[in-house]
Design an enzyme around this catalytic site. Sequence first.
Site, PDB file in Angstrom:
ATOM      1  N   GLY A 112      -6.556   2.645  -1.866  1.00 11.72           N
ATOM      2  CA  GLY A 112      -7.656   3.517  -2.246  1.00 11.72           C
ATOM      3  C   GLY A 112      -8.840   2.734  -2.794  1.00 11.72           C
ATOM      4  O   GLY A 112      -9.993   3.018  -2.456  1.00 11.72           O
ATOM      5  N   ARG A 113      -8.559   1.748  -3.640  1.00  8.48           N
ATOM      6  CA  ARG A 113      -9.633   0.933  -4.208  1.00  8.48           C
ATOM      7  C   ARG A 113     -10.346   0.113  -3.128  1.00  8.48           C
ATOM      8  O   ARG A 113     -11.561  -0.063  -3.166  1.00  8.48           O
ATOM      9  CB  ARG A 113      -9.067   0.020  -5.296  1.00  8.48           C
ATOM     10  CG  ARG A 113      -8.950   0.696  -6.646  1.00  8.48           C
ATOM     11  CD  ARG A 113      -8.137  -0.119  -7.616  1.00  8.48           C
ATOM     12  NE  ARG A 113      -6.703   0.016  -7.350  1.00  8.48           N
ATOM     13  CZ  ARG A 113      -5.764  -0.703  -7.951  1.00  8.48           C
ATOM     14  NH1 ARG A 113      -6.118  -1.635  -8.829  1.00  8.48           N
ATOM     15  NH2 ARG A 113      -4.490  -0.511  -7.687  1.00  8.48           N
TER      16      ARG A 113
ATOM     17  N   ARG B 240       0.164  13.738  -5.638  1.00  7.21           N
ATOM     18  CA  ARG B 240      -1.209  13.509  -5.200  1.00  7.21           C
ATOM     19  C   ARG B 240      -1.763  14.764  -4.522  1.00  7.21           C
ATOM     20  O   ARG B 240      -0.997  15.669  -4.177  1.00  7.21           O
ATOM     21  CB  ARG B 240      -1.250  12.322  -4.230  1.00  7.21           C
ATOM     22  CG  ARG B 240      -0.956  10.977  -4.884  1.00  7.21           C
ATOM     23  CD  ARG B 240      -1.164   9.834  -3.911  1.00  7.21           C
ATOM     24  NE  ARG B 240      -0.975   8.540  -4.559  1.00  7.21           N
ATOM     25  CZ  ARG B 240      -1.207   7.374  -3.967  1.00  7.21           C
ATOM     26  NH1 ARG B 240      -1.634   7.336  -2.705  1.00  7.21           N
ATOM     27  NH2 ARG B 240      -1.022   6.236  -4.620  1.00  7.21           N
TER      28      ARG B 240
ATOM     29  N   GLU C  18      12.811 -12.172  -8.655  1.00  4.29           N
ATOM     30  CA  GLU C  18      11.615 -12.858  -9.089  1.00  4.29           C
ATOM     31  C   GLU C  18      10.432 -11.915  -8.854  1.00  4.29           C
ATOM     32  O   GLU C  18      10.338 -11.283  -7.792  1.00  4.29           O
ATOM     33  CB  GLU C  18      11.408 -14.155  -8.305  1.00  4.29           C
ATOM     34  CG  GLU C  18      12.454 -15.213  -8.587  1.00  4.29           C
ATOM     35  CD  GLU C  18      12.394 -15.712 -10.030  1.00  4.29           C
ATOM     36  OE1 GLU C  18      11.275 -15.928 -10.534  1.00  4.29           O
ATOM     37  OE2 GLU C  18      13.464 -15.859 -10.644  1.00  4.29           O
TER      38      GLU C  18
ATOM     39  N   ASP D 106      -0.071  -1.870  -3.049  1.00  8.33           N
ATOM     40  CA  ASP D 106      -0.973  -1.152  -3.954  1.00  8.33           C
ATOM     41  C   ASP D 106      -2.414  -1.580  -3.713  1.00  8.33           C
ATOM     42  O   ASP D 106      -2.681  -2.759  -3.437  1.00  8.33           O
ATOM     43  CB  ASP D 106      -0.573  -1.448  -5.404  1.00  8.33           C
ATOM     44  CG  ASP D 106      -1.220  -0.480  -6.389  1.00  8.33           C
ATOM     45  OD1 ASP D 106      -1.687   0.585  -5.958  1.00  8.33           O
ATOM     46  OD2 ASP D 106      -1.261  -0.810  -7.581  1.00  8.33           O
TER      47      ASP D 106
ATOM     48  N   SER E 169       6.228   6.836  -3.117  1.00  4.55           N
ATOM     49  CA  SER E 169       7.177   7.104  -4.192  1.00  4.55           C
ATOM     50  C   SER E 169       7.367   8.611  -4.378  1.00  4.55           C
ATOM     51  O   SER E 169       6.574   9.419  -3.892  1.00  4.55           O
ATOM     52  CB  SER E 169       6.670   6.491  -5.502  1.00  4.55           C
ATOM     53  OG  SER E 169       5.545   7.210  -5.987  1.00  4.55           O
TER      54      SER E 169
ATOM     55  N   ARG F 148       3.459  -3.906 -12.958  1.00  4.92           N
ATOM     56  CA  ARG F 148       4.584  -3.026 -13.281  1.00  4.92           C
ATOM     57  C   ARG F 148       5.352  -2.725 -12.004  1.00  4.92           C
ATOM     58  O   ARG F 148       4.845  -2.884 -10.899  1.00  4.92           O
ATOM     59  CB  ARG F 148       4.107  -1.734 -13.936  1.00  4.92           C
ATOM     60  CG  ARG F 148       3.117  -0.943 -13.104  1.00  4.92           C
ATOM     61  CD  ARG F 148       2.653   0.319 -13.819  1.00  4.92           C
ATOM     62  NE  ARG F 148       1.682   1.050 -13.010  1.00  4.92           N
ATOM     63  CZ  ARG F 148       0.365   0.833 -13.041  1.00  4.92           C
ATOM     64  NH1 ARG F 148      -0.123  -0.094 -13.854  1.00  4.92           N
ATOM     65  NH2 ARG F 148      -0.454   1.534 -12.280  1.00  4.92           N
ATOM     66  N   LEU F 149       6.589  -2.228 -12.157  1.00 11.23           N
ATOM     67  CA  LEU F 149       7.435  -1.909 -11.007  1.00 11.23           C
ATOM     68  C   LEU F 149       7.266  -0.474 -10.528  1.00 11.23           C
ATOM     69  O   LEU F 149       7.666  -0.145  -9.410  1.00 11.23           O
ATOM     70  CB  LEU F 149       8.907  -2.157 -11.347  1.00 11.23           C
ATOM     71  CG  LEU F 149       9.317  -3.624 -11.498  1.00 11.23           C
ATOM     72  CD1 LEU F 149      10.779  -3.724 -11.903  1.00 11.23           C
ATOM     73  CD2 LEU F 149       9.072  -4.386 -10.209  1.00 11.23           C
TER      74      LEU F 149
ATOM     75  N   HIS G  68      -5.507   3.309   3.725  1.00 14.10           N
ATOM     76  CA  HIS G  68      -4.126   3.423   4.200  1.00 14.10           C
ATOM     77  C   HIS G  68      -4.010   2.960   5.652  1.00 14.10           C
ATOM     78  O   HIS G  68      -3.025   2.306   6.031  1.00 14.10           O
ATOM     79  CB  HIS G  68      -3.645   4.862   4.064  1.00 14.10           C
ATOM     80  CG  HIS G  68      -3.620   5.365   2.649  1.00 14.10           C
ATOM     81  ND1 HIS G  68      -2.975   4.703   1.633  1.00 14.10           N
ATOM     82  CD2 HIS G  68      -4.178   6.477   2.088  1.00 14.10           C
ATOM     83  CE1 HIS G  68      -3.120   5.372   0.502  1.00 14.10           C
ATOM     84  NE2 HIS G  68      -3.843   6.464   0.755  1.00 14.10           N
TER      85      HIS G  68
ATOM     86  N   ARG H  97     -10.441   7.262   0.979  1.00 18.39           N
ATOM     87  CA  ARG H  97      -9.197   6.556   0.660  1.00 18.39           C
ATOM     88  C   ARG H  97      -8.302   6.382   1.887  1.00 18.39           C
ATOM     89  O   ARG H  97      -7.592   5.378   2.012  1.00 18.39           O
ATOM     90  CB  ARG H  97      -8.425   7.323  -0.414  1.00 18.39           C
ATOM     91  CG  ARG H  97      -9.033   7.275  -1.793  1.00 18.39           C
ATOM     92  CD  ARG H  97      -8.296   8.217  -2.747  1.00 18.39           C
ATOM     93  NE  ARG H  97      -6.859   7.938  -2.774  1.00 18.39           N
ATOM     94  CZ  ARG H  97      -6.300   7.025  -3.565  1.00 18.39           C
ATOM     95  NH1 ARG H  97      -7.052   6.311  -4.386  1.00 18.39           N
ATOM     96  NH2 ARG H  97      -4.994   6.859  -3.555  1.00 18.39           N
TER      97      ARG H  97
ATOM     98  N   LEU I 157      15.037  -9.677  11.957  1.00 15.93           N
ATOM     99  CA  LEU I 157      14.574  -9.197  10.660  1.00 15.93           C
ATOM    100  C   LEU I 157      14.900  -7.714  10.487  1.00 15.93           C
ATOM    101  O   LEU I 157      14.781  -6.933  11.433  1.00 15.93           O
ATOM    102  CB  LEU I 157      13.057  -9.404  10.556  1.00 15.93           C
ATOM    103  CG  LEU I 157      12.348  -8.807   9.337  1.00 15.93           C
ATOM    104  CD1 LEU I 157      12.642  -9.645   8.099  1.00 15.93           C
ATOM    105  CD2 LEU I 157      10.847  -8.719   9.576  1.00 15.93           C
TER     106      LEU I 157
END
Length: 237
Positions: free
Chosen positions: A16-17, A64, A203, A13, A58, A190-191, A30, A26, A124
């Site tokens: 954009g900021r 968007r 966790e 997250d 998501s 938040r999730l 990315h 923006r 991995l």
Amino acid sequence: MNNIPMHVSLIMDGNGRWAKERGMDRFYGHIEGVESVRACVEAAALAGVKYLSVYAFSEENWNRPQEEVASLMGLMVKAMAAEMDRLDSNGVRFMVIGNRDRLDAELNSVIDSCMERTASNSGLTLIVFLSYSGKWDILQAAKKMVSEALASGDSAESILSMPLEGFDSYLSTAGIPDPDLIIRTSGESRLSNYLLWQGAYSELLFVDTLWPDFRKDEFNSALEEYAKRDRRYGKVK
């Protein structure tokens, strides 16, 4: 470092900021965010993490502006194609999980190619959650379970008696261990509809760093924080 988590998941997250703070569009946030993914993959592999997952897009993100969505999808195509040689040569297995029915044919083709190419790799596992939401995942699992029961002629009793572990097998993450640590960047706590079932005992770590600035040092700091946690799963130690 002791107590390394098997599965680390990242809610990326702040792109954009990050760009806005620098007076850029923006989309440049990315682009820079892809570099953070690369850095975290390398850090995770070096630390001995077995599964690294990232929340890339998501189901809600489809709301968007169309231009931004199209740019993001194009960036994903380019990033996957550009990174495959590196990932494959380092033994990384690549997976995409989400509602792929909403993705266009070109992106789905690239995803299939990348997943097939790296399927036998044993290092991995990198999982990209794309067009994903936790509610969608639980709903599709329930639908799949009922459809399978109806097709096989099972009675309602077989569904009603199913243990929690049985339901796990219908989720999109079947066969993948639940995340031990979920990290969200940019200061949000938040999730956002992410891994609602799988993250029940994860966790959680919320950091102020914007995603394009989250690199190896920040990832290793998160692992150090995780190592201090005492995971009791409701039990008394």
